[in-house]
Enzyme design. Structure first.
Site, PDB file in Angstrom:
ATOM      1  CG  ASP A  19      -1.835   1.051   1.370  1.00  0.00           C
ATOM      2  OD1 ASP A  19      -2.141   1.748   0.211  1.00  0.00           O
ATOM      3  OD2 ASP A  19      -2.144   1.612   2.592  1.00  0.00           O
ATOM      4  CD  GLU A  79      -4.978   0.293  -2.368  1.00  0.00           C
ATOM      5  OE1 GLU A  79      -5.286  -0.517  -1.749  1.00  0.00           O
ATOM      6  OE2 GLU A  79      -5.448   1.415  -2.086  1.00  0.00           O
ATOM      7  CG  ASP A 151      -0.566   2.968   6.395  1.00  0.00           C
ATOM      8  OD1 ASP A 151      -0.978   3.843   5.476  1.00  0.00           O
ATOM      9  OD2 ASP A 151      -0.494   3.643   7.704  1.00  0.00           O
TER      10      ASP A 151
END
Lengths: 186, 186
Positions: A19, A79, A151
């Site tokens: 991420d 992502e 996260d």
């Protein structure tokens, strides 16, 4: 990775989910063993706010190459970031993402990309899930005893999304004796 | 790099200038020998439009590590990009710049950054110069027999800007026996 076409033989696959962020980048490592998804590790790489850009780039490169060397994933999933209304923040996030992708390319990992919508749909079941719902489903799907930091949980969700996407593809291709690499036909 | 403080001894310094772009990234290598700036090499790294992002990142990493290995610069200078009105273009340029900075960090080069305004002011004398004026001054300052392609000329201009900025600093610091690295005090 070559997918075994022997019926019933579970080949473990290790996935690294990322991420990306300009301040905090989450990472999550899972194993796929047959139908199971097994937690391996997760955490965050933090860059120092206000530090020179090249120092922050170095922190990301060093951190991700350490993660790759420590856990030896076979594939990575990152992502996709959505563009911010603030152009300066978008540029900074882009630069961080460029460094993250560089580290993964240099580690020799095949890379897949997923939008936040794809990750949420895959893990929670709908695209409007909030961070808490993502954390909750990550804990449930990986049978964790505690809740990972937001996260890190997002990164584990990216890995789970990649597992689901590539698993569906592999299930079909493996029947036909085809080889898959990074969720794609090799 | 340690700047010699022996009066009159010209220590050659090799600089790599970079003009980052998501499609075309210019590079220019110059030597500083005393007051002289000597052309060494310049060119462009082109990424394939429409190719997957990770392939474009790989092209930039490979291209810049080849340039660093071939010319062995001691320092790098990179133009700061200005944020575009198009957020998608800004994100893409940021990602390219992140990969470029990663390649330079991995090559072990100290990196300085300059705005387009600083580059134009340093090379042409005012910040409103257009591409043709920059090319013209690069040809004149480096005594080139031909005009380099626009992105390569911009990269040479970045290297010249760094030479001017760090030269001014070094001239002062060297008197005091201080060490400089990448145009900064070490």
């Amino acid at each position: 990775m070559v997918v075994s076409t022997t019926p019933g033989l579970a080949v473990p696959r290790r996935l690294l989910g990322i991420d990306p962020g300009s301040r905090v980048t989450g990472f999550g490592v899972i194993d796929i063993i047959g139908q199971q998804r097994v937690y391996v590790a997760s955490g965050c790489i933090r860059t120092q706010p206000g530090a020179p850009l090249t120092d922050r780039i170095r922190t990301l490169l060093d951190g991700l190459s350490e993660v790759a060397a420590a856990y030896l994933p076979a594939e990575a999933a990152v992502e996709q970031v959505f563009v911010n209304v603030n152009p300066k923040a978008t540029l900074m996030l882009g630069q961080a993402r460029g460094a993250i992708l560089s580290a993964l390319v240099l580690a020799g990992l095949p890379i897949s990309e997923y939008t936040a919508l794809q990750v949420k749909q895959s893990v929670v079941g709908h695209g409007k899930a909030d961070k808490t719902q993502v954390q909750h489903m990550v804990v449930r799907l990986l049978k964790l005893s505690g809740t990972p930091q937001a996260d890190a949980a997002d990164a584990l969700a990216v890995a789970l999304c990649h597992a689901n996407h590539s698993h569906a593809a592999i299930a079909g291709f493996a029947r036909d004796g085809l080889r898959i690499r990074g969720g794609r036909l090799a």
